[in-house]
Design a protein around this motif. Sequence first.
Motif, PDB file in Angstrom:
ATOM      1  N   LYS A  16       0.938  -1.006  -0.085  1.00  0.00           N
ATOM      2  CA  LYS A  16       0.297  -0.053   0.267  1.00  0.00           C
ATOM      3  C   LYS A  16       0.946   1.074   0.420  1.00  0.00           C
ATOM      4  O   LYS A  16       2.194   1.235   0.356  1.00  0.00           O
ATOM      5  CB  LYS A  16      -1.459   0.266   1.360  1.00  0.00           C
ATOM      6  CG  LYS A  16      -0.298  -0.293   2.183  1.00  0.00           C
ATOM      7  CD  LYS A  16      -1.382   0.094   3.661  1.00  0.00           C
ATOM      8  CE  LYS A  16      -0.776  -0.168   5.151  1.00  0.00           C
ATOM      9  NZ  LYS A  16      -1.506   0.097   5.833  1.00  0.00           N
ATOM     10  N   ARG A  41      -2.700  -9.324 -11.240  1.00  0.00           N
ATOM     11  CA  ARG A  41      -2.105  -8.989  -9.966  1.00  0.00           C
ATOM     12  C   ARG A  41      -1.343 -10.121  -9.261  1.00  0.00           C
ATOM     13  O   ARG A  41      -0.969  -9.040  -8.738  1.00  0.00           O
ATOM     14  CB  ARG A  41      -3.855  -8.600  -9.670  1.00  0.00           C
ATOM     15  CG  ARG A  41      -3.905  -8.187  -7.705  1.00  0.00           C
ATOM     16  CD  ARG A  41      -5.177  -8.379  -7.263  1.00  0.00           C
ATOM     17  NE  ARG A  41      -5.239  -9.240  -6.808  1.00  0.00           N
ATOM     18  CZ  ARG A  41      -6.891  -9.423  -5.995  1.00  0.00           C
ATOM     19  NH1 ARG A  41      -7.444  -8.820  -5.819  1.00  0.00           N
ATOM     20  NH2 ARG A  41      -6.721 -10.950  -6.361  1.00  0.00           N
ATOM     21  N   GLU A  68      -4.226   0.228  -3.980  1.00  0.00           N
ATOM     22  CA  GLU A  68      -4.931  -0.334  -3.500  1.00  0.00           C
ATOM     23  C   GLU A  68      -6.274  -0.474  -4.456  1.00  0.00           C
ATOM     24  O   GLU A  68      -7.423  -0.631  -4.428  1.00  0.00           O
ATOM     25  CB  GLU A  68      -5.243   0.578  -2.708  1.00  0.00           C
ATOM     26  CG  GLU A  68      -5.195   2.123  -2.774  1.00  0.00           C
ATOM     27  CD  GLU A  68      -4.143   2.982  -2.985  1.00  0.00           C
ATOM     28  OE1 GLU A  68      -3.601   3.995  -1.392  1.00  0.00           O
ATOM     29  OE2 GLU A  68      -2.728   1.972  -2.477  1.00  0.00           O
ATOM     30  N   CYS A  74      -6.812  -4.806  -6.872  1.00  0.00           N
ATOM     31  CA  CYS A  74      -8.085  -4.836  -5.356  1.00  0.00           C
ATOM     32  C   CYS A  74      -8.733  -6.211  -7.111  1.00  0.00           C
ATOM     33  O   CYS A  74      -8.456  -6.033  -7.306  1.00  0.00           O
ATOM     34  CB  CYS A  74      -9.471  -4.017  -5.653  1.00  0.00           C
ATOM     35  SG  CYS A  74      -9.726  -2.829  -7.014  1.00  0.00           S
ATOM     36  N   ASP A  75     -10.263  -6.561  -6.125  1.00  0.00           N
ATOM     37  CA  ASP A  75     -11.001  -7.920  -7.102  1.00  0.00           C
ATOM     38  C   ASP A  75     -11.600  -7.012  -8.501  1.00  0.00           C
ATOM     39  O   ASP A  75     -11.617  -7.527  -9.411  1.00  0.00           O
ATOM     40  CB  ASP A  75     -12.390  -8.382  -6.486  1.00  0.00           C
ATOM     41  CG  ASP A  75     -11.505  -8.970  -4.994  1.00  0.00           C
ATOM     42  OD1 ASP A  75     -10.616  -9.497  -4.817  1.00  0.00           O
ATOM     43  OD2 ASP A  75     -12.017  -8.911  -4.091  1.00  0.00           O
ATOM     44  N   PRO A 130     -11.153  -3.678  -9.988  1.00  0.00           N
ATOM     45  CA  PRO A 130      -9.990  -2.307 -10.424  1.00  0.00           C
ATOM     46  C   PRO A 130     -10.657  -1.901 -11.287  1.00  0.00           C
ATOM     47  O   PRO A 130     -11.208  -1.604 -12.193  1.00  0.00           O
ATOM     48  CB  PRO A 130      -8.815  -2.938 -11.217  1.00  0.00           C
ATOM     49  CG  PRO A 130      -8.888  -4.582 -12.071  1.00  0.00           C
ATOM     50  CD  PRO A 130     -10.220  -5.155 -10.976  1.00  0.00           C
TER      51      PRO A 130
END
Length: 761
Positions: free
Chosen positions: A452, A492, A585, A589-590, A592
Motif C-alpha cells: 500500500k 494481480r 489499492e 483489488c478484485d 480494478p
Amino acid sequence: MEKLTFFALSAPEKLDRIAAYLSERLTRELNRHRYGYVCIAMEAMEQLLLACHCQSINLLVESFLSTLRLLLEADKPHLHILATNSFVKFANIEEDTPSYHRSYDFFVSRFSEMCHSDHEDLDTRNKIRVSGIRGLQGVVRKTVDDELQVNIWEPRHMEQIVPALLVNLQQHSQNDSGLFSAFPSLFSGSPAEQTEVCFRELLCRAAYGHINNAIKPVLMHLDSHSLWQGRGFAVQCFQIIMYSIQSQHSHLVIQQLLGHLDANSRSPASVRAGIVEVLSEAAVIEATGSVGPTVLEVFNTLLRQLRQSVDYQLTGYYDNAGKHKTSSIEEKKLQDAVIKTIGSFANTLPIYQRSEVMLFIMGKIPVPGIYPALGSPNSGRMIQVMLLKSLLQVSEHYESSNLLTALPSSFLEPLLSFTLMEDPEIRLLVLSILTLLIDRHLHQDLIRWLLKVGDVQQDICTFQHDVFVFMQHAQRLYRHVYLASREENSGRSHYQALFTLLAVLSVELANEEVVVDLIRLILALQEMTLSNQECLSVFNRCGIHALCAAFLNLLSQLGPPPTLHQHITQVIESREKDAPHLLPEVVFCDKPRLPEGELKVDEALLFIQSKICEALAGSSYSTHCERFNTPYTPQLTEEDRLSKRKSIGDAVSLQVDMELPFCPDTPQTEQITFETLKNAIEDRGVVEEEERRKRMEVVERFQTAPFEEIAAHCGARTSLLQSKLNQVFELIIRPPPSPSGHSAPRSTPVYEMKFPDLCVY
C-alpha cells in the motif's frame, strides 16, 4: 495343594509323572464334560509351574502345553479363555534352561483364529477376541528374546499374527474411534485396547532384520480390504508403527511404503493417494531419520509417481491397456498429496541435503519446449508446473545461513530461465520460489501487508549479509524482473509477487549500491510504461505504475534521506487526487477501476530521476548517484531471443530473413514452405552431429594415444603455424620496388638478427 507342591519341590525328578497324571486326569474329566474338575486340574498345574525352580520346569512344560492344546481344541468358549489365561501365566515365567524341542505353531494359529471370532453373543465374542490377543502377546513374549525357540518373525507366523491384530484394530477404528481417543477408560479391556498394546509390543521388539516381515502383512491386509482410501485406518496403523519401532529402523518402513507405491502404480488414484498420505504422515512422525541413507531415491520415487499421474490425467486411464478410467479430480488430489509429501520429507533433512534435493528436482524439470514423453503439447507444461510446485514446497521451510548456499549458480540460472515463459502460473511459481530462498529472515509475511502507499507502521530490520554474492547475479536477476513485468498475461498476483521479491531484496541486502540499482530498475519500468513501442494493456501499465509506487514508498522509509520520502509522498498524493488507478489499492483489488482508452500520465504523477538524485545527494548514497546517468537497459541474450515463445521453425525463418539482404544473387521474394524449414532443421542436425563426432575423436585421441604421437601431432601443427608466420613476416618487411626498376638489396629481418649477449636485457 500345599502337600502336592511340597512333594514336587522335595522330589523334582517326579515332576514329569505328576504332570502326566494331571494331564491324564484333566483329559478324562474333559471327555465327561465335568468342567469343574477341569478347572481344578488346570489350576493345580499352574501352581506347580509357578512354584517349581527354573531348572526343573521343563519336566512340566510338555504335559502343560499338551493340556492347553486339548482345551483350545474344545468347542467351549470358557475353556478357550481358561487355556489362554494359563498360557499367559506360563509366558510370564522367565526360563534359564534352554528348550530345543518346543513348538508354538499351534498356539499362533489358534490364538489368531480366536482373534477372528464371530460368536453371536457380542460379550462372548469380545472375551474370546481379547483372549486371543492376549495369547498372541504371550507367544511373542515367550519366543521373541529366545534364539533357541521358534522364530516368531518368520513370514508364515507374521501373516497370521498381524492380520489378526489389524482386524480388531480396524473394527475399533470404524465404531469407536472418537470415543476411544476421548475416553480411553470406557474401553478398558476391549479388543481394541488389547490389540494396540499387543501390536506396539510386537513392533518395539522387532530388530533390523525383522521390520520387513512385520510390515509386509500390514500392506497386504490394507490391499486386500481396500483400506488405503481416505485419511483413516491406514494412517492410524502406520502412526502406531512409527511410534513403536526403534527410531534407527524407521527408514525401513519408508522404503517398504515407497516400494509398495511403485508396485501399485497401476492402481486407482485413490489407492495411490492413500499410500502417499501415509508416507507424508510417517515422515512427519519420524523427523530425524525417516529418509535414511537413500535420500534422492525417495524423492525420485515421488517425482516418478507425479509424472505418471500427469500421464494418466492426460490419457484418462491408469493402465496401458486403456481399460480402467481415471478422472482429473482424483489425479489432482494425488498430485497435491505427492507435493505435500515431498515437502514433509524435505523438512526432515538437514540444510545441505535440502540443497541437493532442490538441485535434483530442478534437474528433473523439462526444458521449455522440449518434452517428447507423450507427444502432447500440454504434458510438458503440466510436468513443469508440478515439479515447480514441489520445489516451492521444499523451499517453504528452507533456512540457509548464507545466500550462496540458498542460490548457487547451478540452481539460479535454470530457475531464472522459467521467468521468461509465457505460462503465467509457471512465472508466478518461480517468483515465489525466488522470494522464499532470498528471504532468510522471514520478512515476507510482514512485507505482504505493506503493499500500500501509506506509512510503514513497523520497523523492518536490515541486514548486510551476502552482498558480494548477490552482486554476482544481480544484473541477471534485474533483467528477468524487468522482462517478467512486461508480460501481457500478468495479473494481480504477478505484480504482488514482483513487489514482494523486490522488497525482500531491499531488506535482506540493504546496501547503498543495491538500493540505487533497484531505484534505477524501477525508473526503467516506469519509462517502459510510457513507451508506445511496448504492446502493453492498460492494466499492465497501471499495474507497473502501482508496483513502482508501492516499492518506492517502502524503500524510501528503510534508510534513504527524508527528502526522498518527501518526493515519493508528493507523487503519491498527486495520484490519489488525479489518478488513483496508478496506486496499488485500486489496481490490485478484485474489481480494478481502470481508465477507458489509452493511458495518459502527466509528469506530475511520475517519479523524476533528477529529484531522486537531488534527494540522495549529500548522503551515503551520493557515491553511487553517478549510476543514475546511465539508464537501466536489460541486456538481451540469446536466451531471450530464442526462448520458449520462439519455436524452432520461427528461429529458422528469422535467421533466413536476416541473411537474405546480404545475398545479391537471391531473388527478392522467396516462398518458405514447410519442406524448407524441415530441410533446414535436418541440415543443422547433420552439421551438429558431424561436429560432435569430431570433438569425440579429439577427446578419444588425447585419452588413448601415446604421448609421443600426441607430441608429434602438436609439433607438426606448430611447424605449420611457424611457416605461415614466416610468410607473413616476409610480406611485411619486403622493401617497396625502386623507381629505377632495380630491387634494393635484401636486408636481414629483425627477428633473424643476432645480437651480442651484452645487448640483451
